[in-house]
Design a protein around this motif. Structure first.
Motif, mmCIF file in Angstrom:
data_model
loop_
_atom_site.group_PDB
_atom_site.id
_atom_site.type_symbol
_atom_site.label_atom_id
_atom_site.label_comp_id
_atom_site.label_asym_id
_atom_site.label_seq_id
_atom_site.Cartn_x
_atom_site.Cartn_y
_atom_site.Cartn_z
ATOM 1 N N LYS A 184 15.183 21.733 32.058
ATOM 2 C CA LYS A 184 13.754 21.603 32.329
ATOM 3 C C LYS A 184 12.926 22.547 31.458
ATOM 4 N N THR A 185 13.534 23.651 31.067
ATOM 5 C CA THR A 185 12.871 24.640 30.220
ATOM 6 C C THR A 185 13.515 24.610 28.832
ATOM 7 N N PRO A 186 12.712 24.465 27.773
ATOM 8 C CA PRO A 186 13.287 24.373 26.423
ATOM 9 C C PRO A 186 14.128 25.595 26.038
ATOM 10 N N SER A 187 15.355 25.326 25.628
ATOM 11 C CA SER A 187 16.221 26.394 25.125
ATOM 12 C C SER A 187 16.806 25.997 23.773
ATOM 13 N N PHE A 188 16.314 24.888 23.226
ATOM 14 C CA PHE A 188 16.807 24.336 21.973
ATOM 15 C C PHE A 188 15.875 24.791 20.846
ATOM 16 N N HIS A 189 16.413 25.529 19.894
ATOM 17 C CA HIS A 189 15.624 26.096 18.805
ATOM 18 C C HIS A 189 16.071 25.526 17.463
ATOM 19 N N VAL A 190 15.104 25.279 16.578
ATOM 20 C CA VAL A 190 15.374 24.792 15.226
ATOM 21 C C VAL A 190 14.703 25.748 14.252
ATOM 22 N N SER A 191 15.487 26.229 13.295
ATOM 23 C CA SER A 191 14.975 27.164 12.301
ATOM 24 C C SER A 191 14.861 26.474 10.939
ATOM 25 N N PRO A 192 13.631 26.187 10.489
ATOM 26 C CA PRO A 192 13.490 25.573 9.169
ATOM 27 C C PRO A 192 13.902 26.524 8.040
ATOM 28 N N ASP A 193 13.738 27.831 8.249
ATOM 29 C CA ASP A 193 14.125 28.809 7.224
ATOM 30 C C ASP A 193 15.628 28.808 6.994
ATOM 31 N N LYS A 194 16.389 28.764 8.081
ATOM 32 C CA LYS A 194 17.851 28.803 7.986
ATOM 33 C C LYS A 194 18.471 27.407 7.921
ATOM 34 N N GLN A 195 17.667 26.365 8.203
ATOM 35 C CA GLN A 195 18.132 24.985 8.251
ATOM 36 C C GLN A 195 19.266 24.821 9.269
ATOM 37 N N LEU A 196 19.061 25.450 10.448
ATOM 38 C CA LEU A 196 20.042 25.407 11.531
ATOM 39 C C LEU A 196 19.351 25.140 12.857
ATOM 40 N N TYR A 197 20.126 24.632 13.822
ATOM 41 C CA TYR A 197 19.646 24.490 15.190
ATOM 42 C C TYR A 197 20.598 25.237 16.103
ATOM 43 N N HIS A 198 20.079 25.637 17.269
ATOM 44 C CA HIS A 198 20.925 26.300 18.264
ATOM 45 C C HIS A 198 20.307 26.111 19.643
ATOM 46 N N CYS A 199 21.150 25.784 20.616
ATOM 47 C CA CYS A 199 20.723 25.706 21.998
ATOM 48 C C CYS A 199 21.272 26.916 22.729
ATOM 49 N N PHE A 200 20.384 27.696 23.305
ATOM 50 C CA PHE A 200 20.799 28.879 24.040
ATOM 51 C C PHE A 200 21.295 28.528 25.439
ATOM 52 N N GLY A 201 21.119 27.265 25.845
ATOM 53 C CA GLY A 201 21.597 26.818 27.148
ATOM 54 C C GLY A 201 23.049 26.389 27.127
ATOM 55 N N CYS A 202 23.404 25.531 26.153
ATOM 56 C CA CYS A 202 24.770 24.989 26.117
ATOM 57 C C CYS A 202 25.597 25.526 24.956
ATOM 58 N N GLY A 203 24.951 26.222 24.006
ATOM 59 C CA GLY A 203 25.686 26.820 22.907
ATOM 60 C C GLY A 203 25.864 25.938 21.690
ATOM 61 N N GLU A 204 25.400 24.685 21.741
ATOM 62 C CA GLU A 204 25.519 23.806 20.573
ATOM 63 C C GLU A 204 24.681 24.369 19.439
ATOM 64 N N GLY A 205 25.158 24.195 18.209
ATOM 65 C CA GLY A 205 24.398 24.648 17.061
ATOM 66 C C GLY A 205 25.040 24.231 15.767
ATOM 67 N N GLY A 206 24.284 24.344 14.678
ATOM 68 C CA GLY A 206 24.819 24.026 13.369
ATOM 69 C C GLY A 206 23.754 23.466 12.446
ATOM 70 N N SER A 207 24.231 22.732 11.458
ATOM 71 C CA SER A 207 23.367 22.150 10.426
ATOM 72 C C SER A 207 22.923 20.746 10.833
ATOM 73 N N ALA A 208 22.194 20.099 9.945
ATOM 74 C CA ALA A 208 21.764 18.715 10.178
ATOM 75 C C ALA A 208 22.974 17.801 10.336
ATOM 76 N N VAL A 209 24.035 18.055 9.584
ATOM 77 C CA VAL A 209 25.253 17.234 9.686
ATOM 78 C C VAL A 209 25.868 17.392 11.075
ATOM 79 N N ASN A 210 25.967 18.622 11.558
ATOM 80 C CA ASN A 210 26.512 18.854 12.900
ATOM 81 C C ASN A 210 25.670 18.166 13.974
ATOM 82 N N PHE A 211 24.349 18.224 13.804
ATOM 83 C CA PHE A 211 23.461 17.601 14.781
ATOM 84 C C PHE A 211 23.697 16.089 14.830
#
Length: 87
Positions: A44-71
């Motif tokens: 219900k509360t956003p914990s999914f972050h995307v960093s354009p500088d690093k070109q990575l994503y990470h969810c602080f809720g479930c731990g998923e993360g990586g590059s565009a390919v991983n997504f």
């Protein structure tokens, strides 16, 4: 099938992470990054972050993360090669 590291880097460089993720997630700018609800678990509360500088994503809720390919691999249930081809 094998793709060289150079081809993988080129595919990642040609696909901005914010553009890729925003096809699946509504993102809001938060400072230098973007935030949204994680598409990989219920929240219900956003914990999914995307960093354009690093070109990575990470969810602080479930731990998923990586590059565009991983997504794309996770979002579309594809293997690495299929995700590269899609991008």
């Amino acid at each position: 099938m094998f793709y060289s590291d150079e081809i993988v880097r080129d595919v990642i460089a040609a696909n901005d992470i914010v553009d890729v993720v925003s096809r699946y997630v509504t993102l809001k700018k938060s400072g230098r990054n973007y935030m949204g609800l994680c598409p990989f678990h219920h929240e219900k509360t956003p914990s999914f972050h995307v960093s354009p500088d690093k070109q990575l994503y990470h969810c602080f809720g479930c731990g998923e993360g990586g590059s565009a390919v991983n997504f794309i691999m996770k979002a579309e249930s594809l293997d690495f090669i299929e995700a590269l081809k899609l991008l």
